[in-house]
Design a protein around this motif. Sequence first.
Motif: not given
Length: 479
Positions: A71-78
């Motif tokens: 879950r915590v990856g691209t979706g959280n930043l980009a």
Amino acid sequence: MTLIVDFLNSILWGYVLVWGLLGVGVFFTIRLGFIQFRHFPEYFRVIIGSNNTSPSGISPLQALTISLASRVGTGNLAGVAVAIYLGGPGAIFWMWMVALVGMATAYAESTLAQLYKVRNADSQYRGGPAFYMANGVGSRAMGYAFSICLILSFGLIFSAVQSNSISESMTAAFGVPGIATGVGLAAVAGIVIFGGIRSIAKVAERIVPAMAGIYILVALYVLVVNITEVPAMFALIVKSAFGFEQAAGGFTGGIMAALMNGVKRGLFSNEAGMGSAPNIAATAVPDPHHPSSQGLVQGLGVFIDTLVICTATALMILLSGVVDYGPDGAQGMVLTQNALSAHIGAAGPAFIAIAILFFAFTSIIGNYSYAENAMEFLGLGGRMPLLILKVAAMAMVIWGAVQPVSTVFNFADASMAVMATINLVAIVILSGTVRALTIDYFKQRKAGKEPLFRFADHPNLDKGIDPTIWNRDVAAERE
């Protein structure tokens, strides 16, 4: 191919999932008695001090960290940056809504994954949506379709999404060519992936809490420094969600733009209802030993992902004042780096590059673990099929590192939408089972007992369940 992908996205996201995700989330919220609000402390109780493992499965804490790794990856930043650029500040409000109702959806799907899990030839727990579709709904066709979508999206396409974000951030911060980033990332991820699910669990258990904690500390610093402006940012998010501040910062997209992009990026980030996290939830030895406890663990993952980490990213971006909604404005990872640069100077882009390196790296290995589960369902869990999948996943990491961000995200949206649609139908069909398990769990809690599920006590839930998993000496398995 681009035309086909765009058509799928317009149909599934424009007419099916935007309303389906929210609708199913509201449905489970109501049917389960507003579980995420009334029993919020229980989401934490099932994970605190719970580190039991067995030869058959991993611990609840490891299951949480692997699901958070995904879950915590691209979706959280980009992803948050893309949501703000395309949907305005109001998109964040709809990300919150997806997460709040998604906590009930995530609980439902992971509870079902626990109930219908099986043991493979090596006596390891395996399960997930494909298994509850086959054994609960009674449709192996749904299970096959879901598994294929899962392998394509999580095993392959999402690896490209993560490597794309790492490549962008490394190029912006350190000038590293995309191909070099892709090859290096594929090599390191391959070492972990070839070690299997237990290897992935050990790596995720160490990296995810540490990196998430550091990221939140930096976000807290930014919020404290700008504390007087924080209330206004929350007000801007809420007002923009309903079109009261459409022109804020030059954004003129309106309510539907905020809604569409908030839901899309919210699902991509927290994955509630997508059917991904249940694949790892099924491999855990629940504590308390009841299917609902692992459902609560995964519901907590949605809360941490969106309402904590995504909100931190959104506030840092909005407080920075660097958002440019024009056609030449920065978006994706570059926007997030620019925002943190405005807060902490030249160290900002470097910090985001390092953060996304760890976040997206763990997402790649977590995503692969889901795909391996789906391969088991398809009867392709042998050494050679898994070797092909591992090599293909590494190739996608390299491919994603050199592709334009829009191309990668469009492919990810299409595969995710098909997968989520199949899963939402299945969990609604099995909603009565989820409700029965929930009532049983909290009835035992209210009586002062540690909730324990035994197959023999639920003759009405006997369809498709492996009785040997639930009728046994719980203490013996934990030894």
